[in-house]
Write a protein that holds these residues in place. Structure first.
Motif: not given
Length: 214
Positions: A27-28, A68-69, A81-82, A102-105
């Motif tokens: 996502a990011y 993407m933004m 959710p993400e 930013i929370k990423k996997p």
């Protein structure tokens, strides 16, 4: 070869398709990942190479990043959710900026921030969580606890990604601190069994560890 002159509508359609593919994986994306996507685009479709640029894809990289933004904004409104967990309203105090924390996997986090099960909502899963507080006090109730912990996994992940205090997590999800559920939660996130993975790695490094402890 002949370069294609894109209309704004056609360029938008191309970017939409690219964004839909990217979101399946991440996502990011990072800057270098945008660059690789742009390079892959003109390598696969040379007619899309840009005139007058050194790489032939600088503009595409910029367009993809902006797309993407905008795409994340649309997904956030739809409840992705993400994206939702990284929205400004869910930022901690002092981090109220889009690019902050930013929370990423992490590596191996296959189910980083999954969707809720079909038909479930935050409210319905909160009911399940409250029920778990009672179930966890019963003896020989592992099967019921496992089923409810599995059902509430997506709800719990959204909470965990907000980085609450350990005491708060323990109060809300006491089953998560049982050995069996630690193993199962690891499996839910990574799809890898914790114990066998740990033992395998321990065997791999046993000789080196023995040298350290001598």
């Amino acid at each position: 070869g002949t370069l294609l002159s894109l209309t704004p509508k056609l360029r938008s359609d191309v970017l939409e398709g690219i964004a839909e593919e990217i979101i399946k994986y991440i996502a990011y994306p990072k800057d270098n990942q945008f660059k690789k996507v742009a390079e892959a685009l003109i390598q696969t479709h040379p007619c899309l190479r840009e005139k007058g640029t050194r790489t032939g894809c600088c503009g595409w990289k910029h367009y993809i990043k902006v797309k993407m933004m905008n795409f994340r904004t649309k997904l956030g409104r739809a409840g992705h959710p993400e994206v939702t967990v990284n929205s400004l309203k869910n930022k901690q105090i002092g981090q109220e900026k889009p690019a902050a924390n930013i929370k990423k996997p992490r590596r191996a986090e296959v189910n980083f921030c999954p969707n809720h099960p079909r038909g479930e909502t935050n409210d319905s899963l909160e009911v399940e969580r409250v029920a778990l507080l009672t179930e966890v006090k019963k003896k020989n109730n592992e099967t019921v606890i496992k089923e409810k912990m599995q059902r509430t996994f997506s709800y719990r992940r959204q909470e965990i990604l907000q980085e609450p205090m350990i005491t708060e997590v323990r109060n809300r999800w006491p089953a998560l601190f049982e050995i069996g559920e630690v193993n199962l939660e690891f499996m839910r996130i990574t799809t890898v069994p914790l114990i066998s993975k740990f033992i395998g790695q321990l065997d791999k490094y046993t000789d080196a560890l023995m040298k350290v402890f001598r």
